[in-house]
Scaffold this motif. Sequence first.
Motif, PDB file in Angstrom:
ATOM      1  N   THR A   2       0.834  -1.201   0.000  1.00 37.14           N
ATOM      2  CA  THR A   2       0.000   0.000   0.000  1.00 37.14           C
ATOM      3  C   THR A   2       0.873   1.257   0.000  1.00 37.14           C
ATOM      4  N   GLU A  16      -4.247  -0.314  -7.973  1.00 35.37           N
ATOM      5  CA  GLU A  16      -5.677  -0.409  -7.663  1.00 35.37           C
ATOM      6  C   GLU A  16      -6.029   0.592  -6.565  1.00 35.37           C
ATOM      7  N   GLU A  66      -3.865   3.452   2.766  1.00 40.75           N
ATOM      8  CA  GLU A  66      -3.947   1.987   2.813  1.00 40.75           C
ATOM      9  C   GLU A  66      -4.857   1.453   1.705  1.00 40.75           C
ATOM     10  N   LYS A  69      -3.289   0.788  -3.633  1.00 42.68           N
ATOM     11  CA  LYS A  69      -2.349  -0.331  -3.819  1.00 42.68           C
ATOM     12  C   LYS A  69      -1.333   0.021  -4.906  1.00 42.68           C
TER      13      LYS A  69
END
Length: 70
Positions: A2, A16, A66, A69
């Motif tokens: 992350t 992502e 977090e 990604k």
Amino acid sequence: MTLKEAQIGEEYIIKEIATDDEELDSFLFTLGCYAGQPITVISHLKGGCVVSIKEGRYNIDYQLAEAIKI
């Protein structure tokens, strides 16, 4: 991995954005924060981090960091 775990000064590619909030996804998209875009962590702060996306710098809290990604 992350964004919260990213090294300062290293460029990463966003793989992502893992949020369930469509409005937040739309907001991040307007900033240029979406899959395939490069992102660099400028610094880590107490409650988040400063990132560089395209030509802008933004302060992102750790909860959102977090969800990004790399």
